[in-house]
Design an enzyme around this catalytic site. Structure first.
Site, PDB file in Angstrom:
ATOM      1  N   SER A   1      -1.469   5.927  10.795  1.00 42.67           N
ATOM      2  CA  SER A   1      -1.960   5.698  11.877  1.00 42.67           C
ATOM      3  C   SER A   1      -1.100   4.437  12.490  1.00 42.67           C
ATOM      4  O   SER A   1      -0.805   4.692  13.853  1.00 42.67           O
ATOM      5  CB  SER A   1      -3.511   5.266  11.848  1.00 42.67           C
ATOM      6  OG  SER A   1      -4.084   6.303  11.141  1.00 42.67           O
TER       7      SER A   1
ATOM      8  N   HIS B   1       1.691  12.195  13.410  1.00 39.27           N
ATOM      9  CA  HIS B   1       0.457  11.559  13.541  1.00 39.27           C
ATOM     10  C   HIS B   1      -0.357  12.515  14.180  1.00 39.27           C
ATOM     11  O   HIS B   1      -0.313  12.641  15.390  1.00 39.27           O
ATOM     12  CB  HIS B   1       0.712  10.239  14.478  1.00 39.27           C
ATOM     13  CG  HIS B   1      -0.793   9.511  14.471  1.00 39.27           C
ATOM     14  ND1 HIS B   1      -1.257   9.115  15.875  1.00 39.27           N
ATOM     15  CD2 HIS B   1      -1.519   9.176  13.849  1.00 39.27           C
ATOM     16  CE1 HIS B   1      -2.254   8.418  15.615  1.00 39.27           C
ATOM     17  NE2 HIS B   1      -2.723   8.606  14.288  1.00 39.27           N
TER      18      HIS B   1
ATOM     19  N   ASN C   1      -2.044   5.678  20.545  1.00 39.69           N
ATOM     20  CA  ASN C   1      -2.908   4.585  20.244  1.00 39.69           C
ATOM     21  C   ASN C   1      -2.614   3.511  21.157  1.00 39.69           C
ATOM     22  O   ASN C   1      -3.363   2.501  21.466  1.00 39.69           O
ATOM     23  CB  ASN C   1      -2.866   4.091  18.833  1.00 39.69           C
ATOM     24  CG  ASN C   1      -3.981   5.017  17.809  1.00 39.69           C
ATOM     25  OD1 ASN C   1      -5.340   5.135  18.435  1.00 39.69           O
ATOM     26  ND2 ASN C   1      -3.541   5.430  16.724  1.00 39.69           N
TER      27      ASN C   1
ATOM     28  N   GLU D   1       1.869  13.583  17.165  1.00 39.81           N
ATOM     29  CA  GLU D   1       2.902  12.873  17.613  1.00 39.81           C
ATOM     30  C   GLU D   1       4.113  13.046  16.526  1.00 39.81           C
ATOM     31  O   GLU D   1       3.768  12.681  15.232  1.00 39.81           O
ATOM     32  CB  GLU D   1       2.514  11.447  17.878  1.00 39.81           C
ATOM     33  CG  GLU D   1       1.739  11.311  18.980  1.00 39.81           C
ATOM     34  CD  GLU D   1       0.908   9.866  19.229  1.00 39.81           C
ATOM     35  OE1 GLU D   1       1.356   9.007  19.855  1.00 39.81           O
ATOM     36  OE2 GLU D   1      -0.140   9.613  18.264  1.00 39.81           O
TER      37      GLU D   1
HETATM   38  N1  LIG Z   1      -9.327   9.274   9.732  1.00 43.56           N
HETATM   39  C1  LIG Z   1      -8.706   9.339  10.944  1.00 43.56           C
HETATM   40  O1  LIG Z   1      -9.255   9.084  11.668  1.00 43.56           O
HETATM   41  C2  LIG Z   1      -7.272   9.164  10.904  1.00 43.56           C
HETATM   42  C3  LIG Z   1      -6.807   9.682  12.010  1.00 43.56           C
HETATM   43  C4  LIG Z   1      -5.262   9.617  11.882  1.00 43.56           C
HETATM   44  C5  LIG Z   1      -4.615   9.307  10.824  1.00 43.56           C
HETATM   45  N2  LIG Z   1      -4.888   8.885   9.663  1.00 43.56           N
HETATM   46  C6  LIG Z   1      -4.140   8.562   8.494  1.00 43.56           C
HETATM   47  O2  LIG Z   1      -4.270   9.630   7.498  1.00 43.56           O
HETATM   48  C7  LIG Z   1      -4.290   9.207   6.387  1.00 43.56           C
HETATM   49  C8  LIG Z   1      -5.334   9.748   5.466  1.00 43.56           C
HETATM   50  O3  LIG Z   1      -6.582   9.118   6.123  1.00 43.56           O
HETATM   51  P1  LIG Z   1      -7.863   9.896   5.845  1.00 43.56           P
HETATM   52  O4  LIG Z   1      -8.933   9.503   6.838  1.00 43.56           O
HETATM   53  O5  LIG Z   1      -7.682  11.414   5.546  1.00 43.56           O
HETATM   54  O6  LIG Z   1      -8.506   9.057   4.407  1.00 43.56           O
HETATM   55  P2  LIG Z   1      -9.243   9.684   3.357  1.00 43.56           P
HETATM   56  O7  LIG Z   1      -9.906   8.348   2.552  1.00 43.56           O
HETATM   57  O8  LIG Z   1     -10.389  10.644   3.713  1.00 43.56           O
HETATM   58  O9  LIG Z   1      -8.470  10.615   2.564  1.00 43.56           O
HETATM   59  C9  LIG Z   1      -7.383  10.092   1.602  1.00 43.56           C
HETATM   60  C10 LIG Z   1      -7.319  10.806   0.133  1.00 43.56           C
HETATM   61  O10 LIG Z   1      -6.318  10.532  -0.495  1.00 43.56           O
HETATM   62  C11 LIG Z   1      -6.223  10.570  -1.820  1.00 43.56           C
HETATM   63  N3  LIG Z   1      -5.657   9.723  -2.528  1.00 43.56           N
HETATM   64  C12 LIG Z   1      -5.474   8.334  -2.953  1.00 43.56           C
HETATM   65  N4  LIG Z   1      -4.479   8.194  -3.592  1.00 43.56           N
HETATM   66  C13 LIG Z   1      -3.705   9.100  -3.501  1.00 43.56           C
HETATM   67  C14 LIG Z   1      -2.407   9.668  -4.050  1.00 43.56           C
HETATM   68  N5  LIG Z   1      -1.625   8.653  -4.909  1.00 43.56           N
HETATM   69  N6  LIG Z   1      -1.770  10.670  -3.996  1.00 43.56           N
HETATM   70  C15 LIG Z   1      -2.424  11.606  -3.197  1.00 43.56           C
HETATM   71  N7  LIG Z   1      -3.508  11.213  -2.631  1.00 43.56           N
HETATM   72  C16 LIG Z   1      -4.244  10.232  -2.821  1.00 43.56           C
HETATM   73  C17 LIG Z   1      -7.859   9.994  -1.933  1.00 43.56           C
HETATM   74  O11 LIG Z   1      -8.378  10.214  -3.152  1.00 43.56           O
HETATM   75  C18 LIG Z   1      -8.477  10.560  -0.770  1.00 43.56           C
HETATM   76  O12 LIG Z   1      -9.301  11.954  -0.983  1.00 43.56           O
HETATM   77  C19 LIG Z   1      -4.164   7.555   6.269  1.00 43.56           C
HETATM   78  O13 LIG Z   1      -2.917   7.091   6.545  1.00 43.56           O
HETATM   79  C20 LIG Z   1      -4.912   7.293   7.807  1.00 43.56           C
HETATM   80  O14 LIG Z   1      -4.418   6.035   8.340  1.00 43.56           O
HETATM   81  C21 LIG Z   1      -6.442   8.925   9.743  1.00 43.56           C
END
Ligand SMILES: NC(=O)c1ccc[n+]([C@@H]2O[C@H](COP(=O)([O-])OP(=O)(O)OC[C@H]3O[C@@H](n4cnc5c(N)ncnc54)[C@H](O)[C@@H]3O)[C@@H](O)[C@H]2O)c1
Length: 306
Positions: free
Chosen positions: A117, A138, A189, A150
């Site tokens: 993000s 993104h 953002n 994005e």
């Molecule tokens: N949640 C949001 O609103 C949002 C929006 C846009 C972007 N993002 C980005 O997306 C990414 C994931 O966010 P999320 O909300 O899905 O988080 P989340 O915590 O729901 O999921 C992350 C997952 O990654 C797993 N994980 C941990 N270590 C790992 C590894 N070494 N290899 C593979 N998987 C691994 C975890 O077990 C978990 O299931 C982040 O970079 C976040 O900033 C999130």
């Protein structure tokens, strides 16, 4: 639907399962890896639940699920992949290590994308041997319902790689937008938090309370925003009128470089929002659930309208 591609997704969380769902729904083979066994075991159920929440029927869910498999290792998820989307936790050293592992196991032609993000794509990809095939994608939460992705190029990204990614996403029903420079906040953002900075400032300066900020937006320009972007709106009212407003208003808007002390104090006081029961206002669990349900209903309706 286009050609079915083989796609690796790294991380089976909130974003990863939705990215997998979106791509599998449009015919691609998707392998999702996660070190947490429970995240792999629950993947199919969570995909099915999200598809049901989108209003999709049983037949489409049944057709999509077999295209998604859970892989125990990153190596298994990315072998033979045409594209890899990384959606692991937001930690720089973790993402760098993941991309080193992806590069060791993915084919040389595979496109490597991070869903960070806020972290610089350039820094995440700095250890790669073939930086020209790496970029940011993104997606927005929930990734299976918000159309925008994005597509963020670094100075190293091959324009053909960005174009191929753009086309994959467009064919999967997303609304991709090219971001030519790897700037903090990309486009969405930056715009969103320019608004949030002013929103916090209005409360901090005693001009109105938090509820009034939200009401003003929801009952006025928020109503138009989904169908009328600000620059379309500027053209609609006239650039001359827009200039006249800017000459009056811009000098008075919040221009602080860092976060607001008001926001910092909320966090320091443990007022973390819905998850702690209080943030800018107090929340019961039922009220928080009602907001989430309202957003989901609204997104589904927009899908029908737009
Ligand atoms: N949640 C949001 O609103 C949002 C929006 C846009 C972007 N993002 C980005 O997306 C990414 C994931 O966010 P999320 O909300 O899905 O988080 P989340 O915590 O729901 O999921 C992350 C997952 O990654 C797993 N994980 C941990 N270590 C790992 C590894 N070494 N290899 C593979 N998987 C691994 C975890 O077990 C978990 O299931 C982040 O970079 C976040 O900033 C999130």
């Amino acid at each position: 639907m286009g050609d079915a591609r083989t796609i690796g997704v790294i991380g089976a969380g909130l974003m990863g399962h939705g990215i997998a769902l979106t791509l599998a729904r449009t015919g691609h083979r998707v392998r999702v890896t996660d070190p947490v066994a429970e995240a792999r075991a629950s993947l199919a159920d969570r995909v099915a639940a999200s598809m049901a929440a989108m209003g999709l029927d049983e037949a489409e869910i049944a057709a999509t699920l077999p295209r998604i498999s859970a892989a125990e290792t990153t190596a298994d998820a990315v072998a033979d992949a045409d594209f890899v989307f990384e959606a692991a936790p937001e930690k720089m050293d973790l993402k760098q290590a993941i991309f080193a592992e992806i590069e060791a196991h993915a084919p040389e032609a595979c496109v490597l994308a991070s869903n960070t993000s806020v972290m610089p794509i350039t820094q995440i990809m700095s250890g790669l041997r073939l930086k020209q095939r790496a970029l940011g994608t993104h997606w927005w939460n929930p990734p299976h319902m918000i159309p925008l992705v994005e597509v963020v190029s670094t100075a190293d990204t091959d324009p053909d790689v960005a174009q191929a990614t753009f086309e994959l996403l467009a064919q999967a029903g997303k609304t991709p937008v090219m971001v030519a420079k790897d700037v903090p906040g990309f486009i969405g953002n930056r715009l969103q938090h320019a608004l949030w900075r002013e929103a916090v400032s209005l409360v901090e300066n005693g001009i109105c309370d938090a509820a009034a900020v939200d009401t003003v937006i929801k009952a006025s320009f928020g109503r138009r925003l989904a169908v009328l972007g600000p620059l379309e709106n500027a053209d609609l009212v006239g650039t001359d009128l827009t200039l006249a407003i800017h000459e009056q208003v811009l000098f008075d808007l919040e221009a602080r470089q860092g976060p607001s002390p008001y926001l910092e104090k909320l966090v320091a006081d443990g007022k973390l929002g819905m998850k702690s029961g209080e943030g800018f206002r107090s929340w019961t669990p039922e009220e928080a659930d009602a907001v989430r349900a309202r957003v989901a209903r609204h997104l589904r309706k927009l899908d029908d309208i737009l």
